[in-house]
Design a protein around this motif. Structure first.
Motif, PDB file in Angstrom:
ATOM      1  N   LEU A 152      16.500 -35.887   5.272  1.00  0.00           N
ATOM      2  CA  LEU A 152      15.907 -36.760   5.611  1.00  0.00           C
ATOM      3  C   LEU A 152      16.478 -38.104   6.523  1.00  0.00           C
ATOM      4  O   LEU A 152      17.467 -38.481   6.170  1.00  0.00           O
ATOM      5  N   ALA A 153      15.572 -38.540   7.540  1.00  0.00           N
ATOM      6  CA  ALA A 153      16.269 -39.659   8.330  1.00  0.00           C
ATOM      7  C   ALA A 153      15.226 -40.313   8.617  1.00  0.00           C
ATOM      8  O   ALA A 153      13.902 -40.098   8.672  1.00  0.00           O
ATOM      9  N   LYS A 154      15.264 -41.838   8.723  1.00  0.00           N
ATOM     10  CA  LYS A 154      14.348 -42.653   9.359  1.00  0.00           C
ATOM     11  C   LYS A 154      14.861 -43.585  10.072  1.00  0.00           C
ATOM     12  O   LYS A 154      15.912 -44.156  10.222  1.00  0.00           O
ATOM     13  N   ARG A 155      14.051 -43.985  11.256  1.00  0.00           N
ATOM     14  CA  ARG A 155      14.407 -44.640  12.315  1.00  0.00           C
ATOM     15  C   ARG A 155      13.217 -45.703  12.468  1.00  0.00           C
ATOM     16  O   ARG A 155      12.216 -45.335  12.256  1.00  0.00           O
ATOM     17  N   TYR A 156      13.724 -47.000  12.983  1.00  0.00           N
ATOM     18  CA  TYR A 156      12.535 -47.931  13.738  1.00  0.00           C
ATOM     19  C   TYR A 156      13.071 -48.240  14.816  1.00  0.00           C
ATOM     20  O   TYR A 156      13.864 -48.952  15.443  1.00  0.00           O
ATOM     21  N   GLY A 157      12.570 -47.308  15.835  1.00  0.00           N
ATOM     22  CA  GLY A 157      12.826 -47.508  17.275  1.00  0.00           C
ATOM     23  C   GLY A 157      14.157 -46.695  17.482  1.00  0.00           C
ATOM     24  O   GLY A 157      14.457 -45.701  17.024  1.00  0.00           O
ATOM     25  N   GLU A 158      15.101 -47.495  18.031  1.00  0.00           N
ATOM     26  CA  GLU A 158      16.429 -47.134  18.190  1.00  0.00           C
ATOM     27  C   GLU A 158      17.292 -47.515  17.006  1.00  0.00           C
ATOM     28  O   GLU A 158      18.373 -46.960  17.074  1.00  0.00           O
ATOM     29  N   HIS A 159      16.805 -48.262  16.103  1.00  0.00           N
ATOM     30  CA  HIS A 159      17.446 -48.482  14.928  1.00  0.00           C
ATOM     31  C   HIS A 159      17.686 -47.392  13.779  1.00  0.00           C
ATOM     32  O   HIS A 159      16.501 -47.148  13.433  1.00  0.00           O
ATOM     33  N   ALA A 199      19.794 -37.476   4.527  1.00  0.00           N
ATOM     34  CA  ALA A 199      19.893 -37.646   3.193  1.00  0.00           C
ATOM     35  C   ALA A 199      19.068 -36.356   2.402  1.00  0.00           C
ATOM     36  O   ALA A 199      18.364 -35.892   2.601  1.00  0.00           O
ATOM     37  N   THR A 200      20.013 -35.712   1.513  1.00  0.00           N
ATOM     38  CA  THR A 200      19.717 -34.652   0.877  1.00  0.00           C
ATOM     39  C   THR A 200      20.100 -34.647  -0.676  1.00  0.00           C
ATOM     40  O   THR A 200      21.313 -35.044  -1.174  1.00  0.00           O
ATOM     41  N   PHE A 201      18.980 -34.867  -1.561  1.00  0.00           N
ATOM     42  CA  PHE A 201      19.420 -34.714  -3.102  1.00  0.00           C
ATOM     43  C   PHE A 201      17.762 -34.508  -3.893  1.00  0.00           C
ATOM     44  O   PHE A 201      16.720 -34.237  -3.337  1.00  0.00           O
ATOM     45  N   THR A 202      17.763 -33.902  -4.952  1.00  0.00           N
ATOM     46  CA  THR A 202      16.882 -33.751  -5.825  1.00  0.00           C
ATOM     47  C   THR A 202      16.758 -34.474  -7.064  1.00  0.00           C
ATOM     48  O   THR A 202      17.895 -34.813  -7.767  1.00  0.00           O
ATOM     49  N   ILE A 203      15.739 -35.101  -7.467  1.00  0.00           N
ATOM     50  CA  ILE A 203      15.331 -35.887  -8.599  1.00  0.00           C
ATOM     51  C   ILE A 203      14.911 -34.995  -9.636  1.00  0.00           C
ATOM     52  O   ILE A 203      13.865 -34.384  -9.365  1.00  0.00           O
ATOM     53  N   THR A 235       5.304 -42.242   6.823  1.00  0.00           N
ATOM     54  CA  THR A 235       5.290 -40.642   7.036  1.00  0.00           C
ATOM     55  C   THR A 235       5.871 -40.288   8.329  1.00  0.00           C
ATOM     56  O   THR A 235       6.123 -38.995   8.462  1.00  0.00           O
ATOM     57  N   ASP A 236       6.324 -41.199   9.226  1.00  0.00           N
ATOM     58  CA  ASP A 236       7.065 -40.881  10.430  1.00  0.00           C
ATOM     59  C   ASP A 236       8.407 -40.742  10.188  1.00  0.00           C
ATOM     60  O   ASP A 236       9.339 -41.170  10.978  1.00  0.00           O
ATOM     61  N   TYR A 237       8.943 -39.978   9.226  1.00  0.00           N
ATOM     62  CA  TYR A 237      10.525 -39.709   9.172  1.00  0.00           C
ATOM     63  C   TYR A 237      10.668 -38.461   9.616  1.00  0.00           C
ATOM     64  O   TYR A 237       9.816 -37.335   9.955  1.00  0.00           O
ATOM     65  N   GLU A 238      11.993 -38.030   9.674  1.00  0.00           N
ATOM     66  CA  GLU A 238      12.328 -36.796  10.173  1.00  0.00           C
ATOM     67  C   GLU A 238      13.009 -35.971   8.683  1.00  0.00           C
ATOM     68  O   GLU A 238      13.493 -36.659   7.827  1.00  0.00           O
ATOM     69  N   GLY A 239      12.868 -34.755   8.489  1.00  0.00           N
ATOM     70  CA  GLY A 239      13.394 -33.987   7.631  1.00  0.00           C
ATOM     71  C   GLY A 239      12.124 -33.775   6.688  1.00  0.00           C
ATOM     72  O   GLY A 239      10.920 -33.960   6.807  1.00  0.00           O
ATOM     73  N   ASP A 240      12.515 -33.287   5.217  1.00  0.00           N
ATOM     74  CA  ASP A 240      11.493 -32.884   4.474  1.00  0.00           C
ATOM     75  C   ASP A 240      11.634 -33.772   3.310  1.00  0.00           C
ATOM     76  O   ASP A 240      12.813 -34.165   2.629  1.00  0.00           O
ATOM     77  N   LEU A 241      10.485 -34.205   2.829  1.00  0.00           N
ATOM     78  CA  LEU A 241      10.370 -35.109   1.343  1.00  0.00           C
ATOM     79  C   LEU A 241       9.106 -34.225   0.618  1.00  0.00           C
ATOM     80  O   LEU A 241       7.882 -34.441   1.139  1.00  0.00           O
TER      81      LEU A 241
END
Length: 643
Positions: free
Chosen positions: A333-340, A346-350, A378-384
């Motif tokens: 999982l990855a999250k950006r706000y523009g260039e930031h 992020a990879t883990f299981t709860i 919802t505009d993140y990269e990867g899987d949740l």
């Protein structure tokens, strides 16, 4: 140093403080405790001169400075972080400007033998000495160290204060106050806007650099680590304990038991006296005795008993509906706000039943990940993936805004309560400071903190199996936090807590996710296991190493810069010297810790608690320990880099 004598505060016939008296000594580190509404903040405002008592006096020596940080304040937004913080050094800047002005005048004059020229020389010499004494040469270093300790980065220094949230602006005000180093430092809930690392920095500052301190805080670990004296306000009176908070709790319980016994004895005596009066009221032969007993009743000062413990209950919330084995699964999982970039990879299981803490500095992505789990982002990269039959209950500061303001406090809880809990609604409300008539208040008249507490109660009564709590303890006193913590420990679902409150997290969570450096790292164990591991990791700072420091490739790709025999000998000598420095620092730390432990044992006795010399020696040893820890850290870092 400061004397409070016969202080009384009355509001419309209600007595908040009733003739209290005590003294604040130099180097006193005091925890001011009591129920919400007992008068703690009022007392601090009176000492700081912001409010006047109904009667009584506060005597402060003329040259004594008092600094006060309230829970809430109006903040200016006209400067950068650095410019705003530099206001703390106005006296230094004035001295510096005067020195510069005189030096400029001296450079323009040529009457070197005149009395006026000599007076200017003497004046600039005196000012320069004064400038050095008040820290003029290194105040910029102090300023940067304080801001960084409170969580700011150097990149933040030139940002406008209006770009920061209210919590971050409160940190700026706290930095300004700490840098002024007043003789008496008063802080009202200072940890509410700090993360764990900043709280630990503040603890160290108070222990090693602050003068007299008065703290109001619901963070038990914080006040245990920073204070050695506890002042309790109860029913308008003040009780002075020369011990830290945990020891005060034990002594207070003993005092309250004595108070209860005295109350019960007095009630029996009153009942016997009233029975005598009633029995012989109309007998002429007993008229004198009856009148004597009536006068006696009128003179007796009634013993009052605090009602604090009458709602200490164990909340049993409804069983949560069973979810799948893995409520939350996160992969790359990855999250950006523009260039930031906030975080990545992020990879883990709860697992079902996990009790988890999200920790890290503000702005590192804790709330962002929570919003991803809540599907608000919802505009993140990867899987949740949210697991089967997961029902989420979410508490954040804005939850208070979603309450129906037309309902009463009782109706708000009655609407969601189910089963046996409905018979205990008033007890539950009492445990969270909504006892008595407060349960009939309309939601619209509640303060922001009261609304937050009400939203918390409502959430905990709803049938959910994944609780997500974002800073749930900011508006709870210690008693309410204990009730909430026990309820969460017994909760049979999954819990995610975003919090900086170590005492609250201790014994509650079994896994910690650390947010920082664009990553999310999993740590198994409780919060203090994590902090101990974090301390070890921070000393290594492997990121500082550069491969070019140890090897250098030539044009053929082979290692060409092998150390010569002499270089190896020199390196070995440096390593031995650094290892010896680390060993000596460790021995010093061990000795100091033993001495401090022995002193604490003596201070815990009645004789030691009254011995001011012990407290002075204790503060000296704590400062030496802090200096030794700094030396050990630097020596360890140097050894890591050289090895």
């Amino acid at each position: 140093m400061i004397s409070i004598e016969g202080l009384t505060v009355e509001f419309g016939g209600f007595t908040l403080l009733d003739g209290i008296s005590f003294v604040i000594n130099k180097k006193d580190h005091i925890a001011l405790v009591g129920k919400n509404g007992a008068g703690k903040s009022t007392l601090m405002k009176i000492i700081s001169g912001l409010q006047s008592p109904t009667r009584g006096n506060v005597s402060i020596p003329k040259d004594t400075t008092v600094g006060y940080l309230p829970q809430q304040m109006q903040l200016s937004d006209t400067r950068t972080v650095l410019e705003e913080t530099e206001l703390s050094f106005g006296h230094i800047r004035e001295t510096e400007n005067e020195i510069n002005r005189i030096n400029q005048e001296l450079s323009e004059r040529d009457d070197y033998e005149s009395d006026e020229f000599q007076k200017l020389i003497e004046r600039v010499t005196s000012l320069t000495e004064q400038f050095q004494m008040i820290g003029g040469a290194n105040y910029h270093a102090d300023l940067e160290r304080t801001l960084i300790g409170l969580g700011f980065t150097r990149a933040d220094f030139d940002r406008h204060t209006s770009e920061f949230s209210g919590g971050w602006r409160m940190r700026i005000e706290l930095a300004k106050l700490l840098l002024r180093q007043p003789d008496v430092l008063m802080l009202d809930e200072p940890t509410n806007h700090l993360d764990i690392e900043s709280i630990q920095w503040l603890e160290n500052f108070i222990a090693t650099r602050a003068n007299a301190v008065i703290l109001v805080s619901h963070d038990r670990a914080f006040i245990n680590n920073t204070t050695q004296r506890t002042l309790e306000i109860e029913l308008g009176h003040i009780y002075d304990y020369k011990v830290k908070y945990d020891e005060y709790v034990v002594l207070r319980k003993e005092r309250r038991e004595q108070q209860l016994r005295a109350y019960e004895n007095q009630q029996k005596m009153l009942a016997d006296t009233e029975a005598f009066i009633e029995r012989f009221r109309y007998k002429a032969s007993k008229a004198i005795q009856v009148q004597s007993r009536v006068k006696q009743l009128g003179k007796i000062e009634r013993i009052e008993v605090d009602e604090e413990d009458n709602a200490m209950l164990r909340l049993k919330f409804p069983p949560s509906p069973r979810s799948g084995s893995y409520p939350v699964i996160i992969e790359n999982l990855a999250k950006r706000y523009g260039e930031h970039l906030v975080f990545a990879n992020a990879t883990f299981t709860i697992n079902r039943g996990d009790k988890i803490a999200f920790v890290g500095k503000n702005g590192e992505g804790k709330t962002t990940l929570v919003k991803c789990i809540m599907n608000e982002i919802t505009d993140y990269e990867g899987d949740l993936t949210i697991g089967y039959n997961v029902k989420i209950g979410y508490f954040a500061q804005n939850q208070a805004q979603l309450l129906d303001e037309t309902k009463t406090v009782f109706e708000t809880i009655d609407y969601v309560a189910q089963g046996d809990v409905r018979t205990k609604i008033r007890d539950i409300l009492g445990a969270f400071m909504f006892g008595g008539e407060n349960s009939d208040k309309k939601v619209k008249v509640l303060s922001g903190g009261e609304k937050s507490r009400l939203a918390m109660i409502r959430l905990l009564l709803e049938p959910v199996n994944l609780l997500i709590l974002d800073e749930p303890t900011n508006h709870l006193d210690m008693r309410s936090k204990d009730v909430l913590k026990k309820a969460l420990q017994d909760f049979d679902g999954t819990v995610i807590v975003v919090s900086h409150d170590r005492e609250f997290l201790d014994g509650l969570v079994d896994k910690v996710y650390e947010f920082g450096n664009k990553r999310i790292r999993e740590h198994l164990g409780g919060i203090y296991d994590f902090l101990e591991h974090k301390k070890i990791e921070s000393l290594r700072e492997l990121e500082r190493k550069s491969p070019s420091e140890s090897v250098q490739n030539d044009s053929t790709g082979n290692i060409s810069a092998q150390k010569s025999y002499e270089e190896q000998k020199e390196q070995a000598r440096r390593l031995r010297k650094l290892e010896k420095a680390v060993e000596e620092a460790e021995q010093t730390i061990s000795t100091l810790e033993s001495e401090i432990s022995a002193l604490e044992s003596r201070m815990a006795t009645p004789e030691g608690a009254a011995d001011a010399a012990l407290y002075s020696k204790y503060e000296t040893l704590k400062r030496k320990l802090s200096d030794s820890m700094d030396k050990w850290t630097k020596a360890t870092e140097a050894l890591e880099c050289a090895d």
